[in-house]
Design a protein around this motif. Sequence first.
Motif, PDB file in Angstrom:
ATOM      1  N   ALA A  68       0.832  -1.209   0.000  1.00 18.45           N
ATOM      2  CA  ALA A  68       0.000   0.000   0.000  1.00 18.45           C
ATOM      3  C   ALA A  68       0.867   1.259   0.000  1.00 18.45           C
ATOM      4  O   ALA A  68       1.852   1.334   0.740  1.00 18.45           O
ATOM      5  N   THR A  70       0.536   5.806  -0.374  1.00 22.13           N
ATOM      6  CA  THR A  70      -0.378   6.938  -0.205  1.00 22.13           C
ATOM      7  C   THR A  70      -0.157   7.962  -1.310  1.00 22.13           C
ATOM      8  O   THR A  70       0.993   8.221  -1.690  1.00 22.13           O
ATOM      9  N   VAL A  91      10.713  -5.315  -1.453  1.00 23.24           N
ATOM     10  CA  VAL A  91      10.470  -5.236  -2.904  1.00 23.24           C
ATOM     11  C   VAL A  91       9.989  -3.846  -3.320  1.00 23.24           C
ATOM     12  O   VAL A  91      10.382  -3.322  -4.365  1.00 23.24           O
ATOM     13  N   ALA A  92       9.126  -3.250  -2.491  1.00 22.27           N
ATOM     14  CA  ALA A  92       8.597  -1.933  -2.855  1.00 22.27           C
ATOM     15  C   ALA A  92       9.698  -0.873  -2.776  1.00 22.27           C
ATOM     16  O   ALA A  92       9.873  -0.066  -3.696  1.00 22.27           O
ATOM     17  N   ALA A  93      10.445  -0.900  -1.674  1.00 20.21           N
ATOM     18  CA  ALA A  93      11.522   0.082  -1.501  1.00 20.21           C
ATOM     19  C   ALA A  93      12.584  -0.099  -2.588  1.00 20.21           C
ATOM     20  O   ALA A  93      13.084   0.888  -3.150  1.00 20.21           O
ATOM     21  N   ALA A 131       6.542   6.268   6.975  1.00 21.98           N
ATOM     22  CA  ALA A 131       5.608   5.629   6.032  1.00 21.98           C
ATOM     23  C   ALA A 131       4.236   6.296   6.059  1.00 21.98           C
ATOM     24  O   ALA A 131       3.526   6.305   5.048  1.00 21.98           O
ATOM     25  N   PRO A 134       3.034  10.887   4.556  1.00 22.75           N
ATOM     26  CA  PRO A 134       2.177  11.394   3.466  1.00 22.75           C
ATOM     27  C   PRO A 134       0.709  11.474   3.888  1.00 22.75           C
ATOM     28  O   PRO A 134       0.020  12.462   3.591  1.00 22.75           O
ATOM     29  N   GLN A 160      13.898   6.038  12.370  1.00 21.90           N
ATOM     30  CA  GLN A 160      15.032   5.113  12.418  1.00 21.90           C
ATOM     31  C   GLN A 160      16.273   5.696  11.761  1.00 21.90           C
ATOM     32  O   GLN A 160      17.357   5.157  11.901  1.00 21.90           O
ATOM     33  N   LEU A 239      -4.463   1.808  11.651  1.00 24.96           N
ATOM     34  CA  LEU A 239      -4.066   0.771  10.700  1.00 24.96           C
ATOM     35  C   LEU A 239      -2.559   0.564  10.816  1.00 24.96           C
ATOM     36  O   LEU A 239      -1.801   1.537  10.739  1.00 24.96           O
ATOM     37  N   TRP A 242       3.097  -1.177   8.578  1.00 25.89           N
ATOM     38  CA  TRP A 242       4.112  -2.151   8.177  1.00 25.89           C
ATOM     39  C   TRP A 242       4.336  -3.111   9.335  1.00 25.89           C
ATOM     40  O   TRP A 242       3.854  -2.872  10.439  1.00 25.89           O
ATOM     41  N   VAL A 244       7.168  -5.773  11.401  1.00 26.24           N
ATOM     42  CA  VAL A 244       8.570  -6.160  11.636  1.00 26.24           C
ATOM     43  C   VAL A 244       8.811  -7.510  10.979  1.00 26.24           C
ATOM     44  O   VAL A 244       7.963  -8.399  11.076  1.00 26.24           O
TER      45      VAL A 244
HETATM   46  C1  LIG Z   1      -2.738   2.191   4.060  1.00 24.90           C
HETATM   47  C2  LIG Z   1      -1.216   2.187   3.953  1.00 24.90           C
HETATM   48  C3  LIG Z   1      -0.569   3.236   3.325  1.00 24.90           C
HETATM   49  C4  LIG Z   1       0.829   3.250   3.237  1.00 24.90           C
HETATM   50  N1  LIG Z   1       1.461   4.303   2.637  1.00 24.90           N
HETATM   51  C5  LIG Z   1       2.824   4.322   2.575  1.00 24.90           C
HETATM   52  C6  LIG Z   1       3.517   5.412   1.951  1.00 24.90           C
HETATM   53  O1  LIG Z   1       2.911   6.336   1.395  1.00 24.90           O
HETATM   54  N2  LIG Z   1       4.877   5.398   1.968  1.00 24.90           N
HETATM   55  C7  LIG Z   1       5.588   4.364   2.555  1.00 24.90           C
HETATM   56  O2  LIG Z   1       6.818   4.400   2.546  1.00 24.90           O
HETATM   57  N3  LIG Z   1       4.957   3.316   3.111  1.00 24.90           N
HETATM   58  C8  LIG Z   1       3.603   3.269   3.131  1.00 24.90           C
HETATM   59  N4  LIG Z   1       2.967   2.211   3.704  1.00 24.90           N
HETATM   60  C9  LIG Z   1       3.790   1.137   4.264  1.00 24.90           C
HETATM   61  C10 LIG Z   1       4.262   0.150   3.198  1.00 24.90           C
HETATM   62  O3  LIG Z   1       3.146  -0.409   2.529  1.00 24.90           O
HETATM   63  C11 LIG Z   1       5.054  -0.957   3.930  1.00 24.90           C
HETATM   64  O4  LIG Z   1       6.177  -0.391   4.532  1.00 24.90           O
HETATM   65  C12 LIG Z   1       5.449  -2.112   3.035  1.00 24.90           C
HETATM   66  O5  LIG Z   1       5.646  -3.234   3.845  1.00 24.90           O
HETATM   67  C13 LIG Z   1       6.725  -1.854   2.241  1.00 24.90           C
HETATM   68  O6  LIG Z   1       6.943  -2.981   1.419  1.00 24.90           O
HETATM   69  P1  LIG Z   1       8.393  -3.528   1.046  1.00 24.90           P
HETATM   70  O7  LIG Z   1       8.168  -4.534  -0.024  1.00 24.90           O
HETATM   71  O8  LIG Z   1       9.323  -2.393   0.755  1.00 24.90           O
HETATM   72  O9  LIG Z   1       8.914  -4.218   2.373  1.00 24.90           O
HETATM   73  P2  LIG Z   1       8.418  -5.614   2.989  1.00 24.90           P
HETATM   74  O10 LIG Z   1       8.732  -6.729   2.053  1.00 24.90           O
HETATM   75  O11 LIG Z   1       7.013  -5.485   3.443  1.00 24.90           O
HETATM   76  O12 LIG Z   1       9.358  -5.732   4.263  1.00 24.90           O
HETATM   77  C14 LIG Z   1      10.760  -5.995   4.132  1.00 24.90           C
HETATM   78  C15 LIG Z   1      11.464  -5.631   5.432  1.00 24.90           C
HETATM   79  O13 LIG Z   1      11.397  -4.220   5.617  1.00 24.90           O
HETATM   80  C16 LIG Z   1      10.765  -3.902   6.855  1.00 24.90           C
HETATM   81  N5  LIG Z   1       9.887  -2.736   6.610  1.00 24.90           N
HETATM   82  C17 LIG Z   1       8.806  -2.680   5.796  1.00 24.90           C
HETATM   83  N6  LIG Z   1       8.253  -1.458   5.809  1.00 24.90           N
HETATM   84  C18 LIG Z   1       9.008  -0.724   6.659  1.00 24.90           C
HETATM   85  C19 LIG Z   1       8.938   0.627   7.089  1.00 24.90           C
HETATM   86  N7  LIG Z   1       7.985   1.478   6.644  1.00 24.90           N
HETATM   87  N8  LIG Z   1       9.877   1.060   7.951  1.00 24.90           N
HETATM   88  C20 LIG Z   1      10.841   0.225   8.398  1.00 24.90           C
HETATM   89  N9  LIG Z   1      10.959  -1.065   8.034  1.00 24.90           N
HETATM   90  C21 LIG Z   1      10.053  -1.534   7.167  1.00 24.90           C
HETATM   91  C22 LIG Z   1       9.975  -5.143   7.250  1.00 24.90           C
HETATM   92  O14 LIG Z   1       9.864  -5.239   8.646  1.00 24.90           O
HETATM   93  C23 LIG Z   1      10.824  -6.258   6.672  1.00 24.90           C
HETATM   94  O15 LIG Z   1      11.873  -6.572   7.558  1.00 24.90           O
HETATM   95  C24 LIG Z   1       1.575   2.177   3.789  1.00 24.90           C
HETATM   96  C25 LIG Z   1       0.905   1.108   4.396  1.00 24.90           C
HETATM   97  C26 LIG Z   1      -0.476   1.113   4.485  1.00 24.90           C
HETATM   98  C27 LIG Z   1      -1.168  -0.050   5.163  1.00 24.90           C
END
Ligand SMILES: Cc1cc2nc3c(=O)[nH]c(=O)nc-3n(C[C@H](O)[C@H](O)[C@H](O)COP(=O)(O)OP(=O)(O)OC[C@H]3O[C@@H](n4cnc5c(N)ncnc54)[C@H](O)[C@@H]3O)c2cc1C
Length: 244
Positions: A68, A70, A91-93, A131, A134, A160, A239, A242, A244
């Motif tokens: 997700a 924003t 994957v998203a980052a 996160a 926004p 962090q 909500l 994210w 851990v």
């Molecule tokens: C409604 C909603 C809106 C969101 N909007 C945003 C947004 O606008 N911008 C944004 O950056 N995120 C946003 N997020 C959070 C984002 O969806 C999550 O952080 C997501 O898990 C990132 O996916 P990933 O594939 O990068 O990491 P994942 O594969 O999910 O996680 C990989 C590793 O990174 C760690 N991790 C994941 N997210 C974070 C974080 N935010 N901080 C520190 N460690 C983390 C996990 O613990 C795990 O160890 C939103 C979430 C929700 C539910």
Amino acid sequence: MKRNWEGVVLKVMGAKDFTLEVTGKDEITPDFLRVHVRDGGLLERSGLHPTMWIRLWFDDAGKAHQRAYTLVNASPADGTFSMDFALHNGVAADWARSVQPGDTIDATVQGSSFTFPQPVPRRIWVVGDPASIPAINSLLDERNLTAAGAAPVTAWLEYQHDADPSLQVRTSESDVVTWVPRKRDGAALVEEVCDALTAGTVSVEEDFFWIACEASSTRAIVKHLRKTLGVDKHRIDALGYWRV
Ligand SMILES: Cc1cc2nc3c(=O)[nH]c(=O)nc-3n(C[C@H](O)[C@H](O)[C@H](O)COP(=O)(O)OP(=O)(O)OC[C@H]3O[C@@H](n4cnc5c(N)ncnc54)[C@H](O)[C@@H]3O)c2cc1C
């Protein structure tokens, strides 16, 4: 890219699918990237509301991962918006780090909704982290539009990275923001927030609570609000953003 059962369920629920095209990106801090996209008709079909988020489908070796994000600086007239990525290993980052203009990504709109609470709350208590900045900024913008001069915000933001506290939070003079370093798996944030939210500081009848940080911290804070203070669930928008 094969979507899992989540994609099937979303389709059944009438979710709308779009393809976004990346037009550029900016580094806000070394740990926070803004990606600009053309919206593929998303804003025209789905409208826009404060804190609005969408589901993006990231490809990882042919498998789709839904995350997700924003909407930031959305312009329905231009059919464009941006998304801010708090960076870590995921994957998203990783996609945000490597994405180039012209790249596309699929997006689904389903599940996001928010209307500013009425009557206007006495105070809005906010807990978040990069996160959810926004969404917090769009909440602050909406407060300034619909309740200018009222509903002061008290916010705690967990961080962090050293540069996180430099991220823009669009507060006004009556708002208070405290940045809390993430310690003990989030327990430091939970303790600071729960110690501050007491029967003496909170109005259970008149305040509103917007909580969006790590999932277990979010749960702990909501439990404190509901069980210890007796806040009605309609006064809480929470909500886990994210895990851990
Ligand atoms: C409604 C909603 C809106 C969101 N909007 C945003 C947004 O606008 N911008 C944004 O950056 N995120 C946003 N997020 C959070 C984002 O969806 C999550 O952080 C997501 O898990 C990132 O996916 P990933 O594939 O990068 O990491 P994942 O594969 O999910 O996680 C990989 C590793 O990174 C760690 N991790 C994941 N997210 C974070 C974080 N935010 N901080 C520190 N460690 C983390 C996990 O613990 C795990 O160890 C939103 C979430 C929700 C539910």
